[in-house]
Design a protein around this motif. Structure first.
Motif, mmCIF file in Angstrom:
data_model
loop_
_atom_site.group_PDB
_atom_site.id
_atom_site.type_symbol
_atom_site.label_atom_id
_atom_site.label_comp_id
_atom_site.label_asym_id
_atom_site.label_seq_id
_atom_site.Cartn_x
_atom_site.Cartn_y
_atom_site.Cartn_z
ATOM 1 N N VAL A 1 -4.391 -9.827 -9.025
ATOM 2 C CA VAL A 1 -4.947 -8.938 -7.915
ATOM 3 C C VAL A 1 -4.252 -9.245 -6.553
ATOM 4 O O VAL A 1 -3.731 -8.219 -5.812
ATOM 5 N N SER A 2 -4.485 -10.439 -6.197
ATOM 6 C CA SER A 2 -3.980 -10.793 -4.782
ATOM 7 C C SER A 2 -2.383 -10.526 -4.635
ATOM 8 O O SER A 2 -2.089 -10.161 -3.879
ATOM 9 N N MET A 3 -1.569 -10.983 -5.656
ATOM 10 C CA MET A 3 -0.251 -11.020 -5.442
ATOM 11 C C MET A 3 0.211 -9.541 -5.707
ATOM 12 O O MET A 3 1.194 -9.211 -4.905
ATOM 13 N N ARG A 4 -0.484 -8.477 -6.492
ATOM 14 C CA ARG A 4 -0.168 -7.409 -6.473
ATOM 15 C C ARG A 4 -0.231 -6.816 -5.135
ATOM 16 O O ARG A 4 0.638 -5.993 -4.702
ATOM 17 N N SER A 5 -1.261 -7.241 -4.343
ATOM 18 C CA SER A 5 -1.509 -6.509 -2.975
ATOM 19 C C SER A 5 -0.305 -7.045 -2.024
ATOM 20 O O SER A 5 0.352 -6.232 -1.418
ATOM 21 N N GLU A 6 0.101 -8.252 -2.262
ATOM 22 C CA GLU A 6 0.934 -8.803 -1.461
ATOM 23 C C GLU A 6 2.427 -8.164 -1.704
ATOM 24 O O GLU A 6 3.279 -8.051 -0.575
ATOM 25 N N ILE A 7 2.704 -7.990 -2.928
ATOM 26 C CA ILE A 7 4.060 -7.217 -3.391
ATOM 27 C C ILE A 7 3.873 -5.791 -2.811
ATOM 28 O O ILE A 7 5.031 -5.438 -2.227
ATOM 29 N N ILE A 8 2.790 -5.274 -3.016
ATOM 30 C CA ILE A 8 2.822 -3.832 -2.329
ATOM 31 C C ILE A 8 3.015 -3.919 -0.907
ATOM 32 O O ILE A 8 3.768 -3.106 -0.282
ATOM 33 N N ARG A 9 2.431 -4.833 -0.170
ATOM 34 C CA ARG A 9 2.610 -4.736 1.259
ATOM 35 C C ARG A 9 4.087 -5.231 1.698
ATOM 36 O O ARG A 9 4.615 -4.753 2.566
ATOM 37 N N LEU A 10 4.709 -6.090 0.926
ATOM 38 C CA LEU A 10 5.958 -6.282 0.967
ATOM 39 C C LEU A 10 6.905 -5.276 0.999
ATOM 40 O O LEU A 10 7.881 -4.869 1.830
ATOM 41 N N HIS A 11 6.497 -4.378 0.035
ATOM 42 C CA HIS A 11 7.659 -3.246 -0.093
ATOM 43 C C HIS A 11 7.463 -2.193 0.880
ATOM 44 O O HIS A 11 8.281 -1.605 1.354
ATOM 45 N N GLU A 12 6.105 -2.095 1.494
ATOM 46 C CA GLU A 12 5.911 -1.317 2.647
ATOM 47 C C GLU A 12 6.621 -1.824 3.806
ATOM 48 O O GLU A 12 7.332 -0.772 4.500
ATOM 49 N N ARG A 13 6.656 -3.043 4.083
ATOM 50 C CA ARG A 13 7.124 -3.695 5.148
ATOM 51 C C ARG A 13 8.772 -3.689 5.120
ATOM 52 O O ARG A 13 9.476 -3.146 6.173
ATOM 53 N N LEU A 14 9.362 -3.729 4.000
ATOM 54 C CA LEU A 14 10.853 -4.083 3.925
ATOM 55 C C LEU A 14 11.316 -2.715 3.622
ATOM 56 O O LEU A 14 12.518 -2.384 3.734
#
Length: 373
Positions: free
Chosen positions: A176-189
């Protein structure tokens, strides 16, 4: 960033013994937009990872084309496709520090030390790895190792990121934590990302769009909510959603200008169908589909069922029932609902949420879809 296009893509493998070749990927077409987060989802063996590996150049292409930003890359080496791939098993060098693991690919490209340091520091800041750069992989948790693998991809600044079930080795909380991190990464990049998973929860929570695959074919490409509310066929309807959609076999008959669903089997229930939601399906064998949350206890004489067992989940409870004609039906009800196993009850189906699928082809029979076919 870049778009990715699959045009009539095919992959065959030699069969065993005297058998013919096995067609694993079956003439698929898919357009992944620039900057999109596309998820490929399906059960094991549906060829989603094979498709991803053909995009990466790690699997040879039998037929069709892979285009990245409009350029055919069928004969382009993986290192020259300007992609970065994150694997399920992290694939870190155990004898190297976190910094060296992330910098390794850049060193092979012969970038300067200042450029390498700047890129690694930037990725480490994005992923919260600043304090871990001198550690070896054995001193990291599973989630930290996966962040290092993602960081190694980020520093390359590729056109396309490819993720092959990157979270499957993590525990539920860390996923769950890593899902959120990858989503935020996509939004940032704002990067183009293609993500393979067998977990429909990951697909629904992460993807801008989802490609559902089955036996080497694409079943449907759509947004998460459209897949859930408007599945194109019975396979998609059953795969997306937990608990899965209920399926009840029967037939549709027309009486005095009204359409009725009649459940197969002795004592099967009858249900009037809403029109014009279904207006071209009379006198044919169908399978009725209904989500567990679209069934309610009836205060009148509705559809008779017997409660077989319950699954308390805390905030909600899954109640598994059987109709008088033998169909298995699951309800999603409030967690404080008290249900006595073995008792009889009456249920209602929310008619506006009913789906009908052709009994033979499995295709949806919604009037709008029939009209546009």
């Amino acid at each position: 960033m870049a778009s990715v296009t699959l045009h009539h893509l095919e992959k065959t493998y030699p069969g065993e013994g005297k058998s013919k070749q096995v067609l694993a990927v079956k003439n698929i077409d898919l357009e992944i937009r620039d900057g999109e987060f596309m998820v490929l989802v399906g059960p094991s063996g549906c060829a989603k990872s094979t498709t991803l590996r053909m995009i990466a150049g790690l699997e040879s292409i039998t037929g069709g084309e892979v285009l990245i930003d409009g350029r055919c890359v069928n004969r382009v080496a993986p290192k020259n496709r300007d992609i970065a791939m994150v694997f399920q098993n992290y694939a870190l060098y155990p004898h190297m520090s976190v910094y060296d693991n992330m910098a390794f690919g850049l060193k092979l490209q012969k970038l300067g030390k200042k450029e390498i340091r700047a890129r690694v520091d930037e990725a480490a800041e994005i992923l919260g790895l600043e304090s871990l750069l001198q550690r070896k992989p054995k001193a990291l948790s599973g989630g930290q190792r996966q962040r290092v693998a993602v960081g190694r991809a980020i520093v390359r600044k590729p056109k396309v990121f490819l993720f092959d079930e990157p979270l499957s080795n993590l525990d539920a909380k860390m996923r769950v934590s890593m899902r959120s991190e990858i989503i935020r990464l996509h939004e940032r990049l704002g990067a183009t990302m293609i993500y393979v998973t067998h977990d429909q929860t990951e697909a629904m929570t992460m993807g801008d769009r989802i490609t559902v695959m089955h036996e080497g074919e694409i079943m449907q490409v759509d947004t998460p909510l459209n897949l859930y509310h408007r599945p194109a066929n019975r396979f998609v309807a059953g795969f997306i959603g937990s608990p899965q959609m209920n399926f009840i076999p029967g037939e549709v008959q027309s009486r005095d200008g009204h359409l009725w669903f009649i459940e197969h089997g002795k004592g099967g229930f009858e249900l009037e169908l809403p029109q014009p939601r279904f207006d071209r399906v009379e006198n044919r064998r169908v399978v009725l589909g209904i989500r567990p949350e679209d069934i309610a206890w009836s205060e009148r004489r509705g559809i008779g069922v017997k409660i077989r067992n319950t699954e308390p989940m805390g905030a909600e409870t899954y109640v598994h029932c059987r109709s008088e004609a033998g169909a298995e039906v699951t309800l999603r009800v409030d967690g404080d609902c008290l249900c006595e196993v073995g008792s009889s009850a009456s249920i209602d189906l929310v008619s506006e949420r009913i789906h009908l699928f052709d009994a033979n082809s499995g295709q949806s029979l919604l009037a709008e879809e029939l009209g546009s076919a």
